[in-house]
Design a protein around this motif. Structure first.
Motif, mmCIF file in Angstrom:
data_model
loop_
_atom_site.group_PDB
_atom_site.id
_atom_site.type_symbol
_atom_site.label_atom_id
_atom_site.label_comp_id
_atom_site.label_asym_id
_atom_site.label_seq_id
_atom_site.Cartn_x
_atom_site.Cartn_y
_atom_site.Cartn_z
ATOM 1 N N ALA A 44 0.832 -1.195 0.000
ATOM 2 C CA ALA A 44 0.000 0.000 0.000
ATOM 3 C C ALA A 44 0.874 1.255 0.000
ATOM 4 N N PRO A 45 0.317 2.399 -0.365
ATOM 5 C CA PRO A 45 1.075 3.646 -0.242
ATOM 6 C C PRO A 45 1.598 3.834 1.175
ATOM 7 N N ALA A 46 2.756 4.467 1.293
ATOM 8 C CA ALA A 46 3.401 4.620 2.595
ATOM 9 C C ALA A 46 2.517 5.354 3.597
ATOM 10 N N SER A 47 1.643 6.216 3.107
ATOM 11 C CA SER A 47 0.761 6.969 4.002
ATOM 12 C C SER A 47 -0.269 6.078 4.696
ATOM 13 N N VAL A 48 -0.488 4.884 4.145
ATOM 14 C CA VAL A 48 -1.451 3.938 4.723
ATOM 15 C C VAL A 48 -0.733 2.768 5.377
ATOM 16 N N GLY A 49 0.230 2.182 4.660
ATOM 17 C CA GLY A 49 0.959 1.034 5.175
ATOM 18 C C GLY A 49 0.243 -0.279 4.909
ATOM 19 N N GLY A 50 0.957 -1.367 5.130
ATOM 20 C CA GLY A 50 0.375 -2.682 4.906
ATOM 21 C C GLY A 50 0.328 -3.032 3.426
ATOM 22 N N TYR A 51 -0.619 -3.889 3.081
ATOM 23 C CA TYR A 51 -0.745 -4.357 1.703
ATOM 24 C C TYR A 51 -1.781 -3.547 0.935
ATOM 25 N N ASP A 52 -1.674 -3.652 -0.374
ATOM 26 C CA ASP A 52 -2.556 -2.893 -1.266
ATOM 27 C C ASP A 52 -3.962 -3.476 -1.263
ATOM 28 N N TRP A 53 -4.867 -2.780 -1.944
ATOM 29 C CA TRP A 53 -6.260 -3.199 -1.993
ATOM 30 C C TRP A 53 -6.785 -3.067 -3.423
ATOM 31 N N ILE A 54 -7.862 -3.753 -3.709
ATOM 32 C CA ILE A 54 -8.515 -3.625 -5.014
ATOM 33 C C ILE A 54 -9.152 -2.245 -5.073
ATOM 34 N N ARG A 55 -8.772 -1.468 -6.082
ATOM 35 C CA ARG A 55 -9.104 -0.044 -6.117
ATOM 36 C C ARG A 55 -10.494 0.226 -6.714
ATOM 37 N N PRO A 56 -11.057 1.417 -6.414
ATOM 38 C CA PRO A 56 -12.383 1.771 -6.944
ATOM 39 C C PRO A 56 -12.492 1.659 -8.463
ATOM 40 N N SER A 57 -11.420 2.006 -9.194
ATOM 41 C CA SER A 57 -11.501 1.908 -10.653
ATOM 42 C C SER A 57 -11.684 0.455 -11.093
ATOM 43 N N GLN A 58 -11.058 -0.479 -10.385
ATOM 44 C CA GLN A 58 -11.233 -1.897 -10.701
ATOM 45 C C GLN A 58 -12.640 -2.371 -10.348
ATOM 46 N N ILE A 59 -13.146 -1.903 -9.216
ATOM 47 C CA ILE A 59 -14.498 -2.285 -8.804
ATOM 48 C C ILE A 59 -15.525 -1.762 -9.801
ATOM 49 N N ASN A 60 -15.358 -0.521 -10.231
ATOM 50 C CA ASN A 60 -16.280 0.043 -11.228
ATOM 51 C C ASN A 60 -16.212 -0.746 -12.535
ATOM 52 N N TRP A 61 -15.005 -1.153 -12.912
ATOM 53 C CA TRP A 61 -14.843 -1.975 -14.123
ATOM 54 C C TRP A 61 -15.574 -3.296 -13.963
ATOM 55 N N TYR A 62 -15.404 -3.931 -12.799
ATOM 56 C CA TYR A 62 -16.113 -5.190 -12.545
ATOM 57 C C TYR A 62 -17.623 -4.995 -12.653
ATOM 58 N N ILE A 63 -18.151 -3.948 -12.035
ATOM 59 C CA ILE A 63 -19.603 -3.710 -12.063
ATOM 60 C C ILE A 63 -20.089 -3.511 -13.500
ATOM 61 N N GLU A 64 -19.346 -2.736 -14.282
ATOM 62 C CA GLU A 64 -19.731 -2.501 -15.681
ATOM 63 C C GLU A 64 -19.735 -3.800 -16.479
ATOM 64 N N GLN A 65 -18.675 -4.606 -16.298
ATOM 65 C CA GLN A 65 -18.594 -5.866 -17.028
ATOM 66 C C GLN A 65 -19.676 -6.840 -16.570
ATOM 67 N N SER A 66 -19.945 -6.870 -15.277
ATOM 68 C CA SER A 66 -20.968 -7.737 -14.735
ATOM 69 C C SER A 66 -22.337 -7.403 -15.317
ATOM 70 N N LYS A 67 -22.653 -6.113 -15.371
ATOM 71 C CA LYS A 67 -23.946 -5.690 -15.927
ATOM 72 C C LYS A 67 -24.041 -6.054 -17.406
ATOM 73 N N LYS A 68 -22.964 -5.867 -18.134
ATOM 74 C CA LYS A 68 -22.952 -6.183 -19.561
ATOM 75 C C LYS A 68 -23.167 -7.673 -19.787
ATOM 76 N N LEU A 69 -22.430 -8.510 -19.056
ATOM 77 C CA LEU A 69 -22.565 -9.952 -19.215
ATOM 78 C C LEU A 69 -23.939 -10.444 -18.768
#
Length: 333
Positions: free
Chosen positions: A151-176
């Motif tokens: 994760a960014p140093a300002s947060v620490g720890g490990y990274d997370w699945i980002r909002p842009s990826q979640i929005n992409w998933y939602i768009e693809q899910s609706k399309k399929l």
């Protein structure tokens, strides 16, 4: 990029996936060769339709040439002719090599179905593989997501699945779903478990074991909520925590760990390396899953964990009882 191969359910209506995770391949030494032997055994016994690597394929900190190591790590699967795909973990690109470079290597493999994914969302390697039914139309969707590294140093720890990826998933899910006539049954593969994995262990009946503490992302970005709302995701498959292998139902989504596959990764005496097997059935909104271990052993049923009962203390997560090269490992996920 057009897919090199299309995936189809078999004539008997099944489709089998082998999940390898956390190979931690370094430089082709004895432990790497033992990992390769395990993979060859699993492929020979299970004869899957697809192989998925869920991150930390390469142990970049212990490789002089991570590109070469990556190709060595996947070589037995590539040589088998079985289609395969991969997502990245936190160790794959920690030094010398980039995700873009490792993706270029994948694109050069004849049997690899990985894709770079959209350029306008976070990460590298966010893509979908459809599994086609008897009529030639998509009947199941497999999502692959880059869960990042640190994760960014300002947060620490490990990274997370980002909002842009979640929005992409939602768009693809609706399309399929529109094409399918309802939520298309789906699975998702990523490396770092989302925080809901801890919730399901703490609150629900689970199957399998937890031999190390969770180190999920500090930030819960809402991917779990998105999956529940879209009503298409049947299960998710992660790695990262090498000696956890449980699964449990979280509001209709089965959150699953793979089984640690690599001998260059930390382990625990008595906890054999292996792979998770996933079997789909055309038309069914469900899947079967089991564990195949080294030595041609199979766990069709895993131990039941009931959260209200007292649980044993965590075992020594860093005992490498069967490894004579313990100095190659570190103690991070």
């Amino acid at each position: 990029m057009a897919l090199k191969k299309s995936l189809f359910f078999r004539q008997d209506g099944t489709f089998k996936i082998v999940q390898f995770t956390d190979l931690h391949w370094s430089s082709g030494g004895l432990l790497d060769l033992r990992t390769q032997s395990l993979m060859q055994e699993v492929l020979r016994e299970e004869k899957p339709d697809l192989v998925v690597f869920t991150g930390d394929i390469v142990y970049a900190n212990y490789s002089d040439d991570p590109k070469r190591s990556f190709l060595e790590a996947v070589s037995c699967v590539e040589a088998s002719g079985i289609p395969w795909a991969a997502v990245f973990g936190n160790h794959d690109t920690e030094r010398i090599v980039t995700r873009e470079e490792l993706m270029e290597l994948q694109l050069g493999c004849a049997n690899c179905l990985s894709e770079p994914g959209p350029e306008d969302i976070f990460g590298f390697g966010n893509f979908i593989l459809p599994v086609n039914g008897a009529d030639g139309q998509a009947a199941f969707a497999l999502y692959f997501l880059d869960s990042g590294s640190n994760a960014p140093a300002s947060v620490g720890g490990y990274d997370w699945i980002r909002p842009s990826q979640i929005n992409w998933y939602i768009e693809q899910s609706k399309k399929l779903s529109a094409e399918y006539g309802g939520p298309m049954p789906s699975l998702a593969f990523f490396h770092i478990p989302i925080p809901e994995y801890k919730q399901v262990w703490d609150n629900e009946i689970c199957y399998g074991v937890k031999y190390e503490d969770f180190i999920p992302p500090i930030i819960n970005s809402g991917f779990g909520a998105a999956m529940v709302e879209q009503q298409d995701m049947l299960g998710t498959f992660a790695g990262h925590d090498h000696i956890n292998d449980f699964y449990g139902d979280w509001y209709g989504v089965r959150l699953c760990y793979g089984r640690g596959s690599g001998y260059n990764a930390y382990g625990m005496a008595g906890f054999a390396r292996g792979a998770r097997i996933i079997q789909l059935r055309e038309g069914a909104r469900d899947f079967e899953t089991w564990i195949r271990l080294e030595g041609n052993k199979v766990e069709l049923e895993q131990p039941i964990h009931v959260p209200s009962q007292n649980q044993p203390e965590l075992m020594d997560a860093f005992s490498l009882g069967d490894s004579s090269e313990w100095w190659l490992t570190d103690y991070t996920c």
